[in-house]
Design an enzyme around this catalytic site. Structure first.
Site: not given
Ligand code: AP5
Ligand code: MG
Length: 233
Positions: A16, A173, A91, A162, A128
């Protein structure tokens, strides 16, 4: 200028952040990532960061009221007046309904879901690397390594891992995603809005697929609007 909200859904590590960053640059609208906003609050040790930290460290969702308040303050800013790309929100069904109410009558939403098998998700999260200056500068130790180890190509910032990318928290997660975010996918699918995108390809290919899906939807909507207008004349 898009006058639209683009929502990117997908499990942890599905890409994402990687895709939203590129999309927002190309569309010329802000990339609004709730996870990144929380991480910066944790880093700055704000009241919001202190309240969110325990949830994030254990892989649970931060309570809806904290998230929605933070989100609506952010998207009320002037730079979001032509639209924005949402990454990591909504979410839960409660967040999706709050967003529906928030944008109703003003904007439509395009909703894309990045689909990636679980085994690839764990591998992506465990390699990552993120930039301390800008958490939307994202790398992977094997798949997209920086030119110099530990240093961000884009701004020279220090790269870090992270805390919630350790395998047991990634598994938690993923469980939360299946349980609490699946109803959000269902919510948009029922409204006929959900674009499934194969996220299990190289990043450039994913981006091409995503853009094609968004453009296909926008052509369909224009055609529908045209036929409604013609029918009404
Ligand atoms: P990346 O692009 O970083 O993936 P992502 O989908 O953004 O993954 P996240 O782990 O950030 O998602 P998440 O939803 O768990 O975390 P968030 O920060 O939102 O890519 C991942 C890796 O793969 C990278 O190394 C990249 O280089 C690689 N990659 C990407 N595309 C690729 C491809 N095509 N091929 C190969 N490699 C690739 O949330 C974190 C925490 O915050 C949550 O757990 C929760 O506690 C809180 N939170 C955030 N939003 C909310 C909400 N709306 N409600 C409640 N709690 C929330
Ligand atoms: Mg992310």
């Amino acid at each position: 200028m898009i006058d639209q909200v683009v929502i990117l859904l997908g499990p942890p590590g599905s890409g994402k952040g990687t895709q939203a960053r590129r999309l927002s640059a190309d569309l010329g609208v802000p990339h609004v990532a709730t996870g990144e906003m929380f991480r910066s609050n944790v880093e700055d040790d704000t009241e919001l960061g202190r309240r969110a930290r325990g949830f994030m460290e254990s892989g649970r969702l931060v309570p809806d009221e904290l998230v929605t308040e933070m989100l609506f303050v952010r998207v009320a800013a002037e730079d979001c007046s032509c639209g924005y790309v949402l990454d990591g929100f909504p979410r839960t069904l409660g967040q999706a309904e709050a967003l529906d109410r928030g944008i109703e009558g003003r904007w439509g939403a395009s909703v894309a879901s990045l689909e990636v098998p679980d085994a690839a998700l764990v591998e992506r999260a465990s390699g990552r690397l993120l930039c301390r200056n800008d958490g939307n500068h994202i790398y992977h130790a094997s798949f997209s390594p920086p030119a110099s180890e530990g240093i961000c190509d884009q701004c020279g910032g220090e790269l870090y891992r992270r805390e919630d990318d350790v395998p047991e928290v990634v598994a938690a997660r993923l469980g939360v995603y299946r349980e609490q975010t699946a109803p959000v996918l269902e919510h948009y699918a029922q409204a006929g809005h959900l674009l499934g995108v194969n996220g299990d390809q190289a990043p450039d290919e994913v981006y091409r697929t995503l853009r094609a899906a968004l453009e296909g939807e926008s052509r369909e909507n224009s055609a529908l609007e045209g036929s409604t207008t013609e029918g009404g004349e």
